[in-house]
Design an enzyme around this catalytic site. Structure first.
Site, mmCIF file in Angstrom:
data_model
loop_
_atom_site.group_PDB
_atom_site.id
_atom_site.type_symbol
_atom_site.label_atom_id
_atom_site.label_comp_id
_atom_site.label_asym_id
_atom_site.label_seq_id
_atom_site.Cartn_x
_atom_site.Cartn_y
_atom_site.Cartn_z
ATOM 1 N N ASP A 269 -11.275 -1.687 14.112
ATOM 2 C CA ASP A 269 -11.667 -1.703 12.703
ATOM 3 C C ASP A 269 -13.094 -2.211 12.523
ATOM 4 O OD1 ASP A 269 -9.208 -0.871 11.303
ATOM 5 O OD2 ASP A 269 -8.356 -2.602 12.336
ATOM 6 N N CYS B 220 -10.517 -9.221 15.657
ATOM 7 C CA CYS B 220 -9.453 -9.126 14.646
ATOM 8 C C CYS B 220 -9.985 -8.635 13.304
ATOM 9 C CB CYS B 220 -8.789 -10.475 14.444
ATOM 10 S SG CYS B 220 -7.519 -10.446 13.156
ATOM 11 N N CYS C 203 -2.520 -18.263 14.145
ATOM 12 C CA CYS C 203 -2.187 -17.465 15.333
ATOM 13 C C CYS C 203 -2.227 -18.365 16.565
ATOM 14 C CB CYS C 203 -3.192 -16.339 15.533
ATOM 15 S SG CYS C 203 -3.295 -15.194 14.148
ATOM 16 N N ARG D 99 7.237 0.037 1.934
ATOM 17 C CA ARG D 99 7.084 -1.153 2.770
ATOM 18 C C ARG D 99 5.946 -2.040 2.303
ATOM 19 N NH1 ARG D 99 5.304 3.578 4.765
ATOM 20 N NH2 ARG D 99 3.746 3.737 6.429
ATOM 21 N N LYS E 223 -3.369 4.436 6.926
ATOM 22 C CA LYS E 223 -3.440 4.608 8.372
ATOM 23 C C LYS E 223 -3.077 6.048 8.706
ATOM 24 C CE LYS E 223 -1.834 0.560 10.386
ATOM 25 N NZ LYS E 223 -1.170 0.204 9.139
ATOM 26 N N CYS F 64 -8.370 -13.489 18.174
ATOM 27 C CA CYS F 64 -8.974 -12.362 18.864
ATOM 28 C C CYS F 64 -10.338 -12.098 18.229
ATOM 29 C CB CYS F 64 -8.070 -11.139 18.718
ATOM 30 S SG CYS F 64 -6.362 -11.526 19.164
ATOM 31 N N ARG G 89 -8.668 -9.197 10.554
ATOM 32 C CA ARG G 89 -8.463 -10.252 9.555
ATOM 33 C C ARG G 89 -9.193 -11.526 9.971
ATOM 34 N NH1 ARG G 89 -2.745 -8.496 9.499
ATOM 35 N NH2 ARG G 89 -2.618 -6.920 7.864
ATOM 36 N N ASP H 246 -7.259 2.905 10.521
ATOM 37 C CA ASP H 246 -7.080 2.441 9.157
ATOM 38 C C ASP H 246 -8.331 2.842 8.409
ATOM 39 O OD1 ASP H 246 -5.362 0.890 7.400
ATOM 40 O OD2 ASP H 246 -4.818 -0.117 9.279
ATOM 41 N N ARG I 127 0.825 -1.208 0.000
ATOM 42 C CA ARG I 127 0.000 0.000 0.000
ATOM 43 C C ARG I 127 0.855 1.252 0.000
ATOM 44 N NH1 ARG I 127 -2.979 0.703 5.318
ATOM 45 N NH2 ARG I 127 -4.624 -0.669 4.608
ATOM 46 N N TYR I 128 1.941 1.224 0.778
ATOM 47 C CA TYR I 128 2.856 2.369 0.850
ATOM 48 C C TYR I 128 4.113 2.023 0.063
ATOM 49 C CZ TYR I 128 -0.102 3.257 4.935
ATOM 50 O OH TYR I 128 -1.162 3.453 5.772
HETATM 51 C C1 LIG Z 1 -0.290 -0.672 8.906
HETATM 52 C C2 LIG Z 1 0.275 -0.990 7.615
HETATM 53 C C3 LIG Z 1 1.626 -0.801 7.339
HETATM 54 C C4 LIG Z 1 2.592 -0.266 8.365
HETATM 55 O O1 LIG Z 1 2.321 1.054 8.635
HETATM 56 P P1 LIG Z 1 3.288 1.886 9.623
HETATM 57 O O2 LIG Z 1 2.598 3.181 9.750
HETATM 58 O O3 LIG Z 1 4.623 1.944 8.934
HETATM 59 O O4 LIG Z 1 3.369 1.103 10.893
HETATM 60 C C5 LIG Z 1 2.097 -1.118 6.093
HETATM 61 N N1 LIG Z 1 1.290 -1.582 5.128
HETATM 62 C C6 LIG Z 1 -0.033 -1.759 5.344
HETATM 63 C C7 LIG Z 1 -0.875 -2.285 4.248
HETATM 64 C C8 LIG Z 1 -0.586 -1.484 6.600
HETATM 65 O O5 LIG Z 1 -1.884 -1.694 6.825
HETATM 66 S S1 SF4 Z 2 -5.288 -9.751 16.156
HETATM 67 FE FE1 SF4 Z 2 -5.776 -11.204 14.505
HETATM 68 S S2 SF4 Z 2 -3.793 -11.640 13.532
HETATM 69 FE FE2 SF4 Z 2 -3.357 -10.760 15.564
HETATM 70 S S3 SF4 Z 2 -3.172 -12.531 16.956
HETATM 71 FE FE3 SF4 Z 2 -5.299 -11.805 17.075
HETATM 72 S S4 SF4 Z 2 -6.372 -13.100 15.560
HETATM 73 FE FE4 SF4 Z 2 -4.179 -13.240 15.070
#
Ligand SMILES: *Cc1c(COP(=O)(O)O)cnc(C)c1O
Ligand code: SF4
Length: 335
Positions: free
Chosen positions: A260, A100, A93, A84, A304, A97, A102, A297, A80-81
């Protein structure tokens, strides 16, 4: 032994809604609580014990709330960025959670297959702008030290990858997994940072603090991320204890996430105004090194951003949030 079924939960003596009524919840979203976390407090357990509240799916809730899939150049990779990428090496995991973001994907498939992993590594190697690789999941520290060492070696072979960042709950929820072999795997050329996910001071048991000390003593910089959760940590005293305990254990609080829009999680969400008020209270009380940035997010994969107190303009409950590109997005604070 970890708790993975409703029967296990009942046997562990945890307070539970009717097991029969909960079956549709656990059919949809996986259950797992480590022995360490089952033995802490009710506030901690609330993050992992399924409830009937999860059956309430609200219209604004999404399968992919932060838009991982919107920026997926190849399977298992989110870019996305520019500088990174996120590599989802596993979907497993140690705990699942209930909040979560995801939750629809974690627990489903296990490790990223080798062919897909190779494609992701090829993409990183072919993209010189990628300076940092973030391993998340799932939880990358559920991988064996041997598998982790091999993955790190393959990333280290790419000259433009300077930082490898782990996002993990393992040091807190399964501290015994922080072994010498694992730590050896982390001592490598691209600088390794570990971001520990922790939401409640009672999670930071003696064993968890010892695991954090092993990592810190190995010279690995430690940061933390927390999720603001109604009924778990939406309280200034609880957050203060959490951030002080982390800092005392050489973990710098990095992000406090606004919860989220994951499906069936509205009972965990506070309003933004409540989060800002908590941050404002903490700023008055805590050392600056204890304070994380409160972030959201933006639903849809727009990025973010810090959400204050300060960064928002609001008319009634309709917020406009500015993303890193200066674009404005509507956010309706429905909670
Ligand atoms: C959160 C996130 C990151 C990391 O973001 P930082 O602000 O550098 O911690 C990188 N890529 C994606 C897709 C994210 O959701
Ligand atoms: S927040 Fe989601 S990815 Fe992180 S440990 Fe919990 S279930 Fe796993």
């Amino acid at each position: 032994m970890a708790i993975t079924t409703l029967t296990d939960l009942i046997n562990a003596g945890l307070t539970l809604d009717s097991a029969a009524a909960l079956a549709p919840v656990t059919d949809q979203f996986r259950l797992r609580i480590t022995a360490e976390m089952a033995q802490t407090t009710e506030g901690v357990a609330r993050q992992f014990v399924p409830t009937l509240n999860e059956l309430l799916i609200r219209a604004e809730e999404l399968v992919d709330p932060i838009g991982d899939r919107v920026h997926e150049p190849t399977e298992g990779l989110t870019h996305r960025y520019p500088d990174r990428v996120i590599l989802h090496a596993t979907q497993t995991c140690e705990v699942y959670c209930r909040f979560c973001f995801r939750r629809e994907t974690v627990g489903a498939t296990g490790h990223l297959p080798e062919a897909a992993l190779q494609k992701a590594i090829d993409y990183i190697a072919a993209t010189p702008a990628v300076w940092e690789v973030i391993l998340t999941g799932g939880d990358p520290m559920t991988l064996s030290p041997r598998r982790l060492a091999s993955l790190i070696d393959r990333l280290a072979a790419i000259p433009h990858v300077e930082v490898i960042r782990f996002h993990t709950r393992v040091p807190v929820v399964a501290p015994d997994r922080i072994t010498d072999a694992l730590i050896e795997a982390l001592k490598t050329r691209p600088a390794v940072y570990v971001v520990v996910h922790s939401n409640h001071p009672a999670e930071l048991t003696q064993a968890a603090c010892a695991a954090l000390a092993r990592l810190a003593n190995a010279g690995i910089p430690l940061l933390s991320q927390s999720v603001l959760l109604k009924g778990v940590n939406d309280d200034a005293a609880v957050l203060e204890a959490l951030f002080r305990t982390l800092t005392r254990n050489r973990v710098k609080p990095y992000y406090l996430h606004h919860a989220d829009l994951a499906k069936g999680t509205s009972h965990f969400r506070t309003t933004i105004a409540e989060g800002q008020a908590l941050m404002a209270t903490l700023r008055g009380r805590l050392s600056g090194i204890c304070l994380p940035t409160y972030v959201m997010d933006i639903p849809g994969g727009y990025g973010k951003v810090p959400i204050g107190p300060n960064y928002l303009s609001a008319q009634s409950m309709d917020y406009l949030v500015e993303d890193p590109n200066g674009n404005r997005h509507a956010y309706n604070d429905l909670t």
